[in-house]
Design an enzyme around this catalytic site. Structure first.
Site, PDB file in Angstrom:
ATOM      1  N   THR A  99      31.269  36.018  37.219  1.00 60.15           N
ATOM      2  CA  THR A  99      32.558  36.539  37.679  1.00 60.15           C
ATOM      3  C   THR A  99      33.572  36.180  36.612  1.00 60.15           C
ATOM      4  O   THR A  99      33.840  35.007  36.362  1.00 60.15           O
ATOM      5  CB  THR A  99      32.951  35.932  39.040  1.00 60.15           C
ATOM      6  OG1 THR A  99      32.000  36.353  40.012  1.00 60.15           O
ATOM      7  CG2 THR A  99      34.347  36.400  39.453  1.00 60.15           C
ATOM      8  N   LYS A 174      34.687  42.799  42.007  1.00 60.67           N
ATOM      9  CA  LYS A 174      34.529  41.409  42.457  1.00 60.67           C
ATOM     10  C   LYS A 174      35.888  40.791  42.745  1.00 60.67           C
ATOM     11  O   LYS A 174      36.031  39.985  43.684  1.00 60.67           O
ATOM     12  CB  LYS A 174      33.778  40.589  41.398  1.00 60.67           C
ATOM     13  CG  LYS A 174      33.535  39.126  41.779  1.00 60.67           C
ATOM     14  CD  LYS A 174      32.573  38.954  42.942  1.00 60.67           C
ATOM     15  CE  LYS A 174      32.478  37.508  43.431  1.00 60.67           C
ATOM     16  NZ  LYS A 174      31.616  36.645  42.613  1.00 60.67           N
ATOM     17  N   LYS A 242      39.192  29.578  39.862  1.00 59.56           N
ATOM     18  CA  LYS A 242      38.965  30.372  38.639  1.00 59.56           C
ATOM     19  C   LYS A 242      39.072  31.864  38.947  1.00 59.56           C
ATOM     20  O   LYS A 242      39.783  32.615  38.275  1.00 59.56           O
ATOM     21  CB  LYS A 242      37.574  30.077  38.068  1.00 59.56           C
ATOM     22  CG  LYS A 242      37.202  30.980  36.885  1.00 59.56           C
ATOM     23  CD  LYS A 242      35.700  31.034  36.619  1.00 59.56           C
ATOM     24  CE  LYS A 242      34.977  31.944  37.589  1.00 59.56           C
ATOM     25  NZ  LYS A 242      33.606  32.327  37.180  1.00 59.56           N
TER      26      LYS A 242
END
Lengths: 297, 297
Positions: A99, A174, A242
């Site tokens: 990701t 995502k 993150k």
């Protein structure tokens, strides 16, 4: 794409190890590189070949798959000195399943294309269990023909495999996933905090609200863990932070305001500053007056 | 509690009409009052008896059920001059099914008890469809024995009927439900806004994220309506704002901070100020740059 195509696998953490294992098991000669060699030991014992750099693994392979940590790691693995793009074979396909930043996915795709190499961005959801059971949801960006050609490889690792559009689209998808989760977690934690504070039995509250319009994966799967005081990581707070950082940066670049995401990120930053970075995302509940006494105030 | 007990039903809006209809159909002599008599016409034609005040309907009944609009309406219907508490028979059971203030539920319960009358607070979720199909989720607060005694009446209207605790607990539980929904809606709208802005096909994005950790009732049921530009009310913005106001007031009284709920309320207030009060809750998406050009900025 046959089951005998050589595949490089870069990054053998909890997710990568299971995913690479499925490919090895399917018959693919596997070329492995990861930051700490001992984390690849199971794969090496099972027949994978060790490489000292991502570039070396790439040079031996037709398909290169990576799942590493942060966008900076992705950039280094692909575009660094001994990186994948520098050493990949012409005609190879590079698949980053980390990701990571949509903009970086576009950059990698462009630099790869300049060398006659195709790149897909294909982040996943489904966690360690999904990786182990080869039931990941995989969101793919890049050239559609290249995706179709490599579909058999994806099918070894996941179930819900959806082509989303040109380079970066897998990462953008995502981000949508993480954005929906972020505010949703606020809702779950706040509902439980209200339940406890008002003297209700939160378990009984879940029996009333879990299956109706308030229902969600998080309410079903994480609320019971919260009520048991189980903050162990299914998904780490530090990794979620993150992802939210990438989403916020990406949204800002598109001049899109996402106040729910921004708030969630602020609260998770606070949780992390309070020592929660290695907890699971459900530990957000602690901020609302959980057992360790920290709070929003 | 037999199927021949006389029941008063106060408030025959979209929800109340269906719920009262089930009771009438089950054989209960039904005594109806509502603000605008024409909204009771179907029930009256089906055999219900009209009363000019809540108190008059209550005086004719063993069980009194209400589902009206705002806490001020609940207060007036129960504690007003021609209200239910003043005219209820000793031994009667009062059941307010409005989503209303937990503190008011306690006040009604106390004033009723002083007259030898029992009161339950029993708000519902499941919407007009749940009311029509007698599949409501009903969250009950008050005396547990009284609840068990009146359970057959609840079973005519709902499926998931859960006793939550003493007076006010039904309302508190409904607040948990609305709190979880509020931040969840931010997540759904922000994920779709990001999808559109980044050039993805939001329908394809839903195929990737709808069944995993981002999944929710709202994502499954409301996101597709948003993508069709369908902002028609399943649940009105103005009613959701009412509920969030109650939850915020109640949380403040408990010194509980709920930043996600507070943010959601601010955004819905803005949507309402922009003319969206009679839209469905999914119209929150408009604030993120939907087709009518309004925005967060």
């Amino acid at each position: 794409m046959s089951d005998h195509s050589h595949i490089a696998f870069v990054g053998t953490g909890v997710m990568g190890r299971s995913m690479a294992g499925h490919l090895l098991h399917a018959g693919h000669p596997l070329h492995v590189h990861t930051r700490s060699k001992e984390r690849a030991s199971e794969l090496l014992e099972a027949g994978a070949t060790w490489h000292d750099s991502p570039g070396s693994a790439a040079a031996a392979s037709e398909v290169v798959i990576s799942i590493v940590g942060f966008p900076a790691d992705v950039e280094s693995v692909y575009l660094g000195e001994n990186g994948i793009v520098a050493y990949a074979n012409a005609g190879a396909t590079l698949i980053d399943m980390t990701t990571s930043s949509p903009a970086l996915a576009v950059k990698i795709s462009e630099q790869a294309a300049a060398k006659g190499v195709d790149a897909l961005d294909a982040p996943v959801s489904g966690g360690d269990v999904g990786a182990r059971e080869a039931r990941l949801s995989i969101m793919v960006g890049g050239d559609q023909e290249i995706f179709e050609k490599t579909r058999p490889v994806f099918e070894r690792m996941g179930k819900n495999i959806v082509y989303q559009g040109p380079a970066g689209s897998g990462q953008h998808t995502k981000m949508c996933n993480q954005i929906a989760i972020a505010s949703g977690m606020l809702g779950v934690c706040e509902a439980l905090a209200y339940a406890e504070k008002s003297g209700l039995n939160p378990e009984t509250v879940l029996a009333s609200i879990g299956s109706g319009a308030a229902g969600s994966w998080s309410l079903t799967n994480l609320a019971p863990r919260i009520l048991k005081g189980d903050y162990s990581p299914g998904f780490f707070v530090k990794h979620f932070i993150k992802d939210m950082s990438i989403a916020i940066e990406s949204a800002e670049a598109m001049q899109l305001q996402l106040p729910g995401l921004t708030l969630a990120k602020q609260l998770y930053d606070k949780l992390s500053a309070n020592g929660g970075e290695n907890d699971g995302t459900q530990a957000l509940f602690r901020l609302y007056g959980g057992s360790d006494g920290s709070s929003l105030a």
